[in-house]
Design a protein around this motif. Structure first.
Motif, PDB file in Angstrom:
ATOM      1  N   UNK A 168      13.149   7.299  61.278  1.00  0.00           N
ATOM      2  CA  UNK A 168      14.678   7.165  60.875  1.00  0.00           C
ATOM      3  C   UNK A 168      14.909   7.840  59.495  1.00  0.00           C
ATOM      4  N   UNK A 169      16.211   8.045  59.162  1.00  0.00           N
ATOM      5  CA  UNK A 169      16.181   8.588  57.675  1.00  0.00           C
ATOM      6  C   UNK A 169      17.226   7.750  57.270  1.00  0.00           C
ATOM      7  N   UNK A 170      17.480   7.687  55.969  1.00  0.00           N
ATOM      8  CA  UNK A 170      18.373   6.694  55.096  1.00  0.00           C
ATOM      9  C   UNK A 170      19.767   6.960  55.790  1.00  0.00           C
ATOM     10  N   UNK A 171      20.279   7.929  56.201  1.00  0.00           N
ATOM     11  CA  UNK A 171      21.422   8.202  57.094  1.00  0.00           C
ATOM     12  C   UNK A 171      21.761   7.172  58.218  1.00  0.00           C
ATOM     13  N   UNK A 172      20.506   7.093  58.893  1.00  0.00           N
ATOM     14  CA  UNK A 172      20.484   6.166  60.238  1.00  0.00           C
ATOM     15  C   UNK A 172      20.231   4.496  59.962  1.00  0.00           C
ATOM     16  N   UNK A 173      19.923   4.128  58.919  1.00  0.00           N
ATOM     17  CA  UNK A 173      19.750   2.776  58.698  1.00  0.00           C
ATOM     18  C   UNK A 173      20.780   1.780  59.036  1.00  0.00           C
ATOM     19  N   UNK A 174      22.165   2.136  58.894  1.00  0.00           N
ATOM     20  CA  UNK A 174      23.415   1.513  59.629  1.00  0.00           C
ATOM     21  C   UNK A 174      23.388   1.448  60.783  1.00  0.00           C
ATOM     22  N   UNK A 175      22.955   2.294  61.540  1.00  0.00           N
ATOM     23  CA  UNK A 175      22.936   2.459  62.815  1.00  0.00           C
ATOM     24  C   UNK A 175      22.004   1.532  63.473  1.00  0.00           C
ATOM     25  N   UNK A 176      20.690   1.952  63.010  1.00  0.00           N
ATOM     26  CA  UNK A 176      19.531   1.119  63.581  1.00  0.00           C
ATOM     27  C   UNK A 176      19.863  -0.250  63.253  1.00  0.00           C
ATOM     28  N   UNK A 177      20.447  -0.795  62.158  1.00  0.00           N
ATOM     29  CA  UNK A 177      20.675  -2.173  61.971  1.00  0.00           C
ATOM     30  C   UNK A 177      21.594  -3.008  63.038  1.00  0.00           C
ATOM     31  N   UNK A 178      22.668  -1.999  63.342  1.00  0.00           N
ATOM     32  CA  UNK A 178      23.721  -2.479  64.316  1.00  0.00           C
ATOM     33  C   UNK A 178      22.976  -2.522  65.647  1.00  0.00           C
ATOM     34  N   UNK A 179      22.409  -1.553  65.966  1.00  0.00           N
ATOM     35  CA  UNK A 179      21.686  -1.554  67.533  1.00  0.00           C
ATOM     36  C   UNK A 179      20.638  -2.605  67.591  1.00  0.00           C
ATOM     37  N   UNK A 180      19.722  -2.954  66.547  1.00  0.00           N
ATOM     38  CA  UNK A 180      18.797  -3.858  66.475  1.00  0.00           C
ATOM     39  C   UNK A 180      19.309  -5.478  66.386  1.00  0.00           C
ATOM     40  N   UNK A 181      20.301  -5.630  65.654  1.00  0.00           N
ATOM     41  CA  UNK A 181      21.080  -6.658  65.779  1.00  0.00           C
ATOM     42  C   UNK A 181      21.825  -7.091  67.032  1.00  0.00           C
ATOM     43  N   UNK A 182      22.474  -6.139  67.375  1.00  0.00           N
ATOM     44  CA  UNK A 182      23.284  -6.201  68.678  1.00  0.00           C
ATOM     45  C   UNK A 182      22.262  -6.671  69.988  1.00  0.00           C
ATOM     46  N   UNK A 183      21.070  -6.313  69.882  1.00  0.00           N
ATOM     47  CA  UNK A 183      20.280  -6.596  70.823  1.00  0.00           C
ATOM     48  C   UNK A 183      19.518  -7.935  70.739  1.00  0.00           C
ATOM     49  N   UNK A 184      19.299  -8.302  69.666  1.00  0.00           N
ATOM     50  CA  UNK A 184      18.801  -9.604  69.091  1.00  0.00           C
ATOM     51  C   UNK A 184      19.691 -10.585  69.453  1.00  0.00           C
ATOM     52  N   UNK A 185      20.959 -10.419  68.887  1.00  0.00           N
ATOM     53  CA  UNK A 185      21.988 -11.460  69.091  1.00  0.00           C
ATOM     54  C   UNK A 185      22.268 -11.829  70.475  1.00  0.00           C
ATOM     55  N   UNK A 186      21.938 -11.093  71.706  1.00  0.00           N
ATOM     56  CA  UNK A 186      22.053 -11.373  72.913  1.00  0.00           C
ATOM     57  C   UNK A 186      21.562 -12.550  73.237  1.00  0.00           C
ATOM     58  N   UNK A 187      20.346 -12.812  72.519  1.00  0.00           N
ATOM     59  CA  UNK A 187      19.476 -14.296  72.997  1.00  0.00           C
ATOM     60  C   UNK A 187      19.281 -15.055  71.926  1.00  0.00           C
ATOM     61  N   UNK A 188      19.679 -14.749  70.746  1.00  0.00           N
ATOM     62  CA  UNK A 188      19.377 -15.712  69.470  1.00  0.00           C
ATOM     63  C   UNK A 188      20.509 -16.043  69.093  1.00  0.00           C
ATOM     64  N   UNK A 189      20.243 -17.428  69.014  1.00  0.00           N
ATOM     65  CA  UNK A 189      21.777 -18.269  68.443  1.00  0.00           C
ATOM     66  C   UNK A 189      21.624 -18.207  66.792  1.00  0.00           C
ATOM     67  N   UNK A 190      22.127 -17.390  66.013  1.00  0.00           N
ATOM     68  CA  UNK A 190      22.139 -17.345  64.905  1.00  0.00           C
ATOM     69  C   UNK A 190      23.104 -16.300  64.236  1.00  0.00           C
ATOM     70  N   UNK A 191      23.741 -16.468  63.136  1.00  0.00           N
ATOM     71  CA  UNK A 191      24.557 -15.350  62.579  1.00  0.00           C
ATOM     72  C   UNK A 191      23.909 -14.057  62.479  1.00  0.00           C
ATOM     73  N   UNK A 192      24.755 -12.905  62.518  1.00  0.00           N
ATOM     74  CA  UNK A 192      24.167 -11.527  62.242  1.00  0.00           C
ATOM     75  C   UNK A 192      23.878 -11.511  60.805  1.00  0.00           C
ATOM     76  N   UNK A 193      22.719 -10.927  60.730  1.00  0.00           N
ATOM     77  CA  UNK A 193      21.928 -10.729  59.459  1.00  0.00           C
ATOM     78  C   UNK A 193      22.796  -9.770  58.542  1.00  0.00           C
ATOM     79  N   UNK A 194      23.089  -9.798  57.478  1.00  0.00           N
ATOM     80  CA  UNK A 194      23.742  -9.005  56.692  1.00  0.00           C
ATOM     81  C   UNK A 194      22.885  -7.634  56.400  1.00  0.00           C
ATOM     82  N   UNK A 195      23.432  -6.494  56.589  1.00  0.00           N
ATOM     83  CA  UNK A 195      22.592  -5.285  56.404  1.00  0.00           C
ATOM     84  C   UNK A 195      21.515  -5.212  55.023  1.00  0.00           C
TER      85      UNK A 195
END
Length: 304
Positions: A168-195
Motif C-alpha cells: 500500500x501507499x499513502x494514497x491507499x490508506x483510506x481505501x484500505x481502512x474502508x475495506x477492512x472496517x466494512x469486512x470486520x463490521x459484518x460480524x463485530x458488534x462495535x462502532x466503526x473505528x475512526x481512520x
C-alpha cells in the motif's frame, strides 16, 4: 464518581494513579509476566501498547489506572473502548484482591461513559479467567491464537489470473481502512473505528514498513483485499486480513496469507501468527494453510 486514582482496599504499601506513556514498558512487563505463566510465552509487544495508547480518540489519563509497589508497576486496568478493557496483575501479586479492585474500577469507569457492558479477552483457564467467572462475567465468544510453526513449508497458492498483490501507499490508506472496517463490521458488534485510530494500529504503528500493509487488486484494478502484518521479534503477526464481500469464495485469503507469511520470513520471521474467534468463522481457512492452534482464549463480559 470514583477518581481514577482511587482504588479502595489495595494491600498495604501499594499505591495507584493514572498511567502515562512513560508507563508503557511497565505495562508490557506486567502483561508479559502473566503470559509466561498462562501461555508459556510472551504474546504482547511494547509496540502493541504504544500503538493503542497513541490513538487520537484515546485519553490515557482518564482511561487507565496503575497499581504500584514503590516505583514498580504491578497491575493495571485500561478501559480501551466502549465495551472492552484490558487488565493484568503480575503473578507475584495475584490472589491479593488487586484484580477485583481493578475490575470494579473498570466497571464504574465504563458505566460513567454510558456503556451497558464491558469485557475483556483472557487465556482460557487462566487466573484472570477464573476471577472474571467468579465476578459474574459471561463468555461472549471463544478465540484462538494460531501459528505457522518454524520449519513448516509454505505451500504456494497462486492468485487467479489478473489479480495482483502489492504494498500500500499513502494514497491507499483510506481505501484500505474502508475495506477492512466494512469486512470486520459484518460480524463485530462495535462502532466503526475512526481512520485516525486505525492509522495508529497500522501505518503509524512503531516500526511500520510498506510491506506491512498489502493490497489485493482484481483485474479491473479495484481494491478487493487487504492484509496487515507486522514483526515482533522473530514472530510475524497477521493482525488484519479482509476480502471484499463480492470476491469471497475464491480462496483469495489463502493466497494473501501465503504472501504475508513469505514476506515475513524474508524479513526474519521464524513463525507467523494470527488470532480469530467464533464470530468470524474463519479458523478453517487458516488451518488449511498449515496453521495450528497455539492457545485458546475466552472473551468475557458483564452487564453494567
Amino acid at each position: 464518581m470514583r477518581a481514577p486514582t482511587d482504588l479502595p482496599d489495595l494491600p498495604e504499601g501499594l499505591t495507584s494513579r493514572p498511567l502515562t506513556l512513560a508507563d508503557a514498558q511497565g505495562v508490557f512487563d506486567t502483561v508479559a509476566a502473566e503470559e509466561r505463566v498462562d501461555l508459556g510465552e510472551v504474546d504482547i509487544s511494547l509496540e502493541d501498547v504504544l500503538s493503542d495508547w497513541q490513538r487520537p480518540s484515546y485519553d490515557i489519563a482518564a482511561s487507565t489506572v496503575g497499581v504500584f509497589d514503590g516505583d514498580r508497576l504491578v497491575a493495571y486496568g485500561d478501559v480501551a473502548g466502549p465495551d472492552h478493557a484490558y487488565a493484568a496483575v503480575h503473578p507475584d501479586h495475584q490472589g491479593r484482591g488487586i484484580g477485583t479492585a481493578i475490575a470494579a474500577w473498570i466497571q464504574e469507569t465504563a458505566r460513567t461513559r454510558g456503556s451497558t457492558r464491558v469485557g475483556s479477552q483472557v487465556p482460557e483457564g487462566s487466573a484472570a479467567d477464573r476471577l472474571m467467572a467468579d465476578l459474574g462475567y459471561r463468555v461472549r465468544w471463544t478465540a484462538w491464537d494460531l501459528e505457522l510453526p518454524d520449519g513448516v513449508e509454505i505451500t504456494p497458492y497462486p492468485l487467479p489470473d489478473g489479480f495482483v498483490l502489492r504494498d500500500a501507499t499513502a494514497e491507499d490508506h483510506e481505501s484500505a481502512w474502508t475495506l477492512i472496517e466494512d469486512a470486520f463490521l459484518e460480524w463485530s458488534d462495535r462502532p466503526r473505528h475512526p481512520i485516525e485510530d486505525f492509522a495508529s494500529w497500522v501505518w503509524a504503528r512503531p516500526g511500520f514498513e510498506p510491506w506491512n500493509l498489502r493490497l489485493l487488486e482484481n483485474p479491473a484494478g479495484e481494491l478487493v483485499g487487504a492484509t496487515h502484518v507486522y514483526l515482533a521479534g522473530d514472530s510475524a503477526y497477521v493482525a488484519r486480513i479482509a476480502v471484499r464481500r463480492d470476491h469471497r469464495g475464491r480462496r483469495l485469503a489463502r493466497s494473501m496469507l501465503v504472501d504475508a507469511f513469505g514476506l515475513a520470513r524474508e524479513h526474519g520471521a521464524v513463525r507467523s501468527c494470527l488470532s480469530t474467534d467464533t464470530r468470524a468463522g474463519a479458523r478453517a481457512v487458516y488451518e488449511a494453510v498449515g496453521m495450528v492452534v497455539a492457545s485458546t482464549w475466552v472473551n468475557r463480559a458483564i452487564d453494567l
